[in-house]
Scaffold this motif. Sequence first.
Motif, PDB file in Angstrom:
ATOM      1  N   TYR A 113       0.924  -1.312   4.545  1.00 42.17           N
ATOM      2  CA  TYR A 113       1.976  -1.971   3.773  1.00 42.17           C
ATOM      3  C   TYR A 113       3.285  -1.171   3.844  1.00 42.17           C
ATOM      4  O   TYR A 113       3.445  -0.175   3.148  1.00 42.17           O
ATOM      5  CB  TYR A 113       1.558  -2.114   2.304  1.00 42.17           C
ATOM      6  CG  TYR A 113       0.209  -2.771   2.126  1.00 42.17           C
ATOM      7  CD1 TYR A 113       0.026  -4.126   2.418  1.00 42.17           C
ATOM      8  CD2 TYR A 113      -0.886  -2.043   1.669  1.00 42.17           C
ATOM      9  CE1 TYR A 113      -1.216  -4.728   2.262  1.00 42.17           C
ATOM     10  CE2 TYR A 113      -2.134  -2.642   1.512  1.00 42.17           C
ATOM     11  CZ  TYR A 113      -2.294  -3.978   1.807  1.00 42.17           C
ATOM     12  OH  TYR A 113      -3.522  -4.562   1.658  1.00 42.17           O
ATOM     13  N   VAL A 159      -5.154   3.449  -2.521  1.00 46.56           N
ATOM     14  CA  VAL A 159      -3.877   3.088  -1.900  1.00 46.56           C
ATOM     15  C   VAL A 159      -2.920   4.270  -2.077  1.00 46.56           C
ATOM     16  O   VAL A 159      -2.545   4.606  -3.203  1.00 46.56           O
ATOM     17  CB  VAL A 159      -3.250   1.824  -2.528  1.00 46.56           C
ATOM     18  CG1 VAL A 159      -1.955   1.461  -1.814  1.00 46.56           C
ATOM     19  CG2 VAL A 159      -4.232   0.659  -2.515  1.00 46.56           C
ATOM     20  N   ILE A 210      -0.912  -6.951  -1.603  1.00 44.20           N
ATOM     21  CA  ILE A 210      -1.930  -6.116  -2.252  1.00 44.20           C
ATOM     22  C   ILE A 210      -2.738  -6.951  -3.247  1.00 44.20           C
ATOM     23  O   ILE A 210      -3.967  -6.848  -3.312  1.00 44.20           O
ATOM     24  CB  ILE A 210      -1.270  -4.887  -2.930  1.00 44.20           C
ATOM     25  CG1 ILE A 210      -0.804  -3.902  -1.849  1.00 44.20           C
ATOM     26  CG2 ILE A 210      -2.220  -4.220  -3.914  1.00 44.20           C
ATOM     27  CD1 ILE A 210      -0.023  -2.713  -2.350  1.00 44.20           C
TER      28      ILE A 210
END
Length: 183
Positions: free
Chosen positions: A146, A99, A31
């Motif tokens: 992720y 996110v 990230i």
Amino acid sequence: MSSVVIHGHTFKTKISSSEIQKAVAEVAKLINKDLKDKKPLFLAVLNGSFMFAADLMKKVNIECEISFVKVASYEGTSSTGKIKQLIGLNEDIKGRTVVIVEDIVDTGNTIENVWDQLKALGVADIKIATLLFKPNAYTKTVPIEYAAIVIPNDFIVGYGLDYKGLGRNLEDIYVLDYENDKK
Ligand code: IMP
Ligand code: MG
């Protein structure tokens, strides 16, 4: 290996807290690289993501914001069935990079729903960061960018995840111990 009993069922350690921390650090590293200069807004989906969100954010070192939302389920009309609504979102997210921080992606129903709602609100770019991912249970097409730890279709508890309300406070992740759970 240690075990815990929750609501009369035995769970044994599956992922230690040090393994969890290592996996979380890997995600943070990605990230930090990918979203540098994007000033992302992290949206942690409560309750399950609280531990992951806290540990992840300690390792994210780029300029960012964090906020917390819940997905509330309620019965719609008979034609619409169960409706899931994102609540607690106060930020203006139009045009931003968001996110979504989740504890676990299982079938993907929840994450797809959150994704659709954020899209409808005009978010420019959505990434998903989840502590756990069960690819064999996943039925959706939303990309899971992720995933800290990939697991089989076992039922797990700890580190934010619960079994009927209990076990969220456990530092390690536990799996139902079928061998010792013959009841
Ligand atoms: P999905 O909508 O099927 O992807 O499921 C997402 C939600 O189900 C998660 O946010 C959890 O609350 C719950 N869940 C799925 N698998 C597990 C598990 O193994 N242990 C505890 N909760 C789980
Ligand atoms: Mg969740």
